[in-house]
Design a protein around this motif. Structure first.
Motif, PDB file in Angstrom:
ATOM      1  N   GLN A  91     -28.286 -47.138  61.579  1.00 51.48           N
ATOM      2  CA  GLN A  91     -28.920 -45.953  60.981  1.00 51.48           C
ATOM      3  C   GLN A  91     -27.889 -45.070  60.296  1.00 51.48           C
ATOM      4  O   GLN A  91     -28.093 -44.602  59.162  1.00 51.48           O
ATOM      5  CB  GLN A  91     -29.662 -45.143  62.033  1.00 51.48           C
ATOM      6  CG  GLN A  91     -30.325 -43.894  61.450  1.00 51.48           C
ATOM      7  CD  GLN A  91     -30.954 -43.005  62.509  1.00 51.48           C
ATOM      8  OE1 GLN A  91     -31.282 -43.458  63.589  1.00 51.48           O
ATOM      9  NE2 GLN A  91     -31.110 -41.724  62.195  1.00 51.48           N
ATOM     10  N   GLN A  92     -26.770 -44.807  60.975  1.00 50.21           N
ATOM     11  CA  GLN A  92     -25.752 -43.922  60.402  1.00 50.21           C
ATOM     12  C   GLN A  92     -25.260 -44.415  59.046  1.00 50.21           C
ATOM     13  O   GLN A  92     -25.112 -43.639  58.106  1.00 50.21           O
ATOM     14  CB  GLN A  92     -24.566 -43.817  61.355  1.00 50.21           C
ATOM     15  CG  GLN A  92     -24.768 -42.875  62.516  1.00 50.21           C
ATOM     16  CD  GLN A  92     -23.496 -42.721  63.329  1.00 50.21           C
ATOM     17  OE1 GLN A  92     -22.961 -43.692  63.862  1.00 50.21           O
ATOM     18  NE2 GLN A  92     -23.007 -41.507  63.415  1.00 50.21           N
ATOM     19  N   ARG A 136     -31.185 -43.103  55.500  1.00 49.38           N
ATOM     20  CA  ARG A 136     -31.291 -41.650  55.369  1.00 49.38           C
ATOM     21  C   ARG A 136     -32.557 -41.223  56.077  1.00 49.38           C
ATOM     22  O   ARG A 136     -33.667 -41.612  55.688  1.00 49.38           O
ATOM     23  CB  ARG A 136     -31.336 -41.227  53.900  1.00 49.38           C
ATOM     24  CG  ARG A 136     -31.563 -39.719  53.717  1.00 49.38           C
ATOM     25  CD  ARG A 136     -30.394 -38.920  54.259  1.00 49.38           C
ATOM     26  NE  ARG A 136     -30.593 -37.482  54.008  1.00 49.38           N
ATOM     27  CZ  ARG A 136     -29.716 -36.556  54.355  1.00 49.38           C
ATOM     28  NH1 ARG A 136     -28.596 -36.919  54.976  1.00 49.38           N
ATOM     29  NH2 ARG A 136     -29.947 -35.285  54.097  1.00 49.38           N
ATOM     30  N   TYR A 137     -32.428 -40.424  57.140  1.00 47.14           N
ATOM     31  CA  TYR A 137     -33.572 -40.050  57.957  1.00 47.14           C
ATOM     32  C   TYR A 137     -34.645 -39.371  57.109  1.00 47.14           C
ATOM     33  O   TYR A 137     -34.369 -38.490  56.298  1.00 47.14           O
ATOM     34  CB  TYR A 137     -33.134 -39.109  59.074  1.00 47.14           C
ATOM     35  CG  TYR A 137     -34.236 -38.805  60.058  1.00 47.14           C
ATOM     36  CD1 TYR A 137     -34.680 -39.778  60.954  1.00 47.14           C
ATOM     37  CD2 TYR A 137     -34.848 -37.565  60.069  1.00 47.14           C
ATOM     38  CE1 TYR A 137     -35.705 -39.518  61.849  1.00 47.14           C
ATOM     39  CE2 TYR A 137     -35.869 -37.273  60.963  1.00 47.14           C
ATOM     40  CZ  TYR A 137     -36.297 -38.263  61.843  1.00 47.14           C
ATOM     41  OH  TYR A 137     -37.315 -37.994  62.727  1.00 47.14           O
ATOM     42  N   GLY A 138     -35.890 -39.810  57.322  1.00 46.82           N
ATOM     43  CA  GLY A 138     -37.013 -39.294  56.558  1.00 46.82           C
ATOM     44  C   GLY A 138     -37.340 -40.128  55.341  1.00 46.82           C
ATOM     45  O   GLY A 138     -38.411 -39.971  54.746  1.00 46.82           O
ATOM     46  N   HIS A 147     -35.478 -48.428  51.922  1.00 43.87           N
ATOM     47  CA  HIS A 147     -36.016 -47.075  51.856  1.00 43.87           C
ATOM     48  C   HIS A 147     -37.347 -47.039  51.113  1.00 43.87           C
ATOM     49  O   HIS A 147     -37.699 -47.964  50.372  1.00 43.87           O
ATOM     50  CB  HIS A 147     -35.010 -46.146  51.170  1.00 43.87           C
ATOM     51  CG  HIS A 147     -33.847 -45.788  52.032  1.00 43.87           C
ATOM     52  ND1 HIS A 147     -32.842 -46.686  52.301  1.00 43.87           N
ATOM     53  CD2 HIS A 147     -33.539 -44.648  52.698  1.00 43.87           C
ATOM     54  CE1 HIS A 147     -31.945 -46.099  53.093  1.00 43.87           C
ATOM     55  NE2 HIS A 147     -32.346 -44.869  53.346  1.00 43.87           N
ATOM     56  N   SER A 206     -39.507 -46.366  60.494  1.00 38.66           N
ATOM     57  CA  SER A 206     -38.718 -46.698  61.677  1.00 38.66           C
ATOM     58  C   SER A 206     -38.769 -48.179  62.006  1.00 38.66           C
ATOM     59  O   SER A 206     -37.787 -48.750  62.491  1.00 38.66           O
ATOM     60  CB  SER A 206     -39.223 -45.883  62.879  1.00 38.66           C
ATOM     61  OG  SER A 206     -39.016 -44.503  62.675  1.00 38.66           O
TER      62      SER A 206
END
Length: 383
Positions: A268-269, A273-275, A366, A279
């Motif tokens: 994830q890091q 990009r969160y959002g 994404h 998931s």
């Protein structure tokens, strides 16, 4: 794209030998094969041994990513010729109607994902570069899956220090490009367009540095020429493990020179990009991640492609952590980091960029993927 002007995408290392199986796909047929590829590469003698345990590997990664690191110089010896034949798994998807322009895309992925990268996810309209190209309406043929490069997937896994190095990686690509010019299997390709991601993009730069206009056009994704600390930081946060210990079921047969990221937090890091993603996609990527080798991370990638003059497109997410430090709109000499990549192509006059929003390093993972794919296809159609 003009009517009838259809682009193929051809997996790296495809078309040298016997076919293993054929699979139907909407708009065409995909052919899988495990093919022998002959290479002669100028590798580097590395004065390092296979790590005996995780602590030794962690020490190598820590020293390599330290700001004042000199580990590469410490372990680098003279050039050494690697002449060998490797079996590489490939997938070639051929459209039901051959395109008029006879363009072939040569796809090269990075160090942490296998062949799922370009065709990831069950929803082809969202995450699958191959499927989405067909569904976009301006393509009448099928697209190929990405290759499983040397050392990953079903391909050969030779010595992870002496053989699987960056020089061997791009020499394999060079041999394939040359082969594509010879009408393999009766297929005539008038244009070879290279498309890479991350480490795969860096390999394309190496290829162009040595061979100049070997490609008719180049697409670099998940990449910039930024030399700031972001890349080292991102590489360190991957939490590299000895692959056989991290996942014995998948990698138990590999020697300790094959390494893999620690877990889902690390993926994830670096890649997300969160959002901006589902998931479930993050979880699936963790389950299907691939390996890198010590030989690859300890052999440097090339510099400017001084003799390359053909078109270049750079596509990198605005929040790319490794190649932009999380912000690709940082300015360097008056331009953003993606645009600044032009400096490694001083002879190129046709240089374009696209920066998808709310997107991390893993472009096709994404929610912005459909628009990103469309932008790439539009650029190819204008060549």
């Amino acid at each position: 794209m003009a009517p009838g002007k259809i682009s193929y995408i051809l997996s790296l290392f495809c078309a040298f030998s016997s076919i293993h199986r054929a699979n139907a796909i909407s708009g065409g047929k995909c052919i899988d094969a495990l093919l022998p590829v002959n290479v002669t590469a100028q590798n580097t003698q590395l004065k390092v041994s296979a790590p005996r345990n995780q602590q030794e590997l962690t020490d190598i990664i820590t020293r390599l990513t330290s700001e004042t690191s000199n580990v590469t110089a410490e372990v680098t010896g003279p050039p050494v010729t690697n002449k060998a034949t490797y079996k590489i798994w490939t997938r070639l998807c051929v459209p039901t109607s051959q395109d008029i322009s006879k363009t072939v895309q040569l796809a090269i992925h990075g160090t942490n994902f296998d062949s799922s990268y370009w065709t990831f996810g069950g929803d082809g309209s969202k995450y699958n570069y191959v499927e989405s190209s067909l569904k976009a309406g301006h393509v009448e043929g099928s697209w190929a899956n990405e290759d499983e490069r040397q050392g990953t997937g079903k391909s050969d896994k030779p010595d992870g220090i002496t053989e699987v190095q960056t020089a061997t990686d791009f020499e394999i690509a060079a041999e394939l490009v040359k082969y594509l010019r010879t009408k393999p299997g009766g297929n005539e390709f008038n244009r070879v367009v290279g498309i890479g991601h991350s480490f795969g993009s860096a390999q394309l730069v190496d290829l162009l540095q040595k061979y100049g206009n070997i490609l008719d056009a180049t697409i670099l994704t998940g990449f910039t020429a930024y030399l700031g600390g972001g890349l080292l930081t991102a590489f360190a946060t991957d939490g590299w493990n000895i692959a056989s210990a991290q996942n014995p079921k998948r990698f138990g047969s590999l020697p300790s020179t094959y390494i893999v990221t620690e877990g889902i937090v690390n993926v994830q890091q670096h890649f997300f990009r969160y959002g901006g993603y589902d998931s479930a996609v993050l979880e699936a990527v963790e389950a299907t991640k691939a390996t890198a080798t010590l030989g690859e991370i300890l052999t440097p990638l090339g510099g400017p492609a001084l003799n390359y003059t053909n078109p270049v497109l750079v596509v990198t997410g605005d929040k790319d952590y490794g190649f932009c430090g999380g912000n690709c709109y940082q300015m360097v000499n008056g331009v953003n980091l993606v645009e600044s990549t032009k400096r490694i192509f001083p002879g190129v006059t046709s240089f374009s960029t696209y920066i998808p929003a709310n997107t991390g390093h893993g472009l096709n993972l994404h929610l912005s993927a459909p628009e990103t794919f469309s932008k790439i296809q539009e650029w190819i159609s204008r060549l």
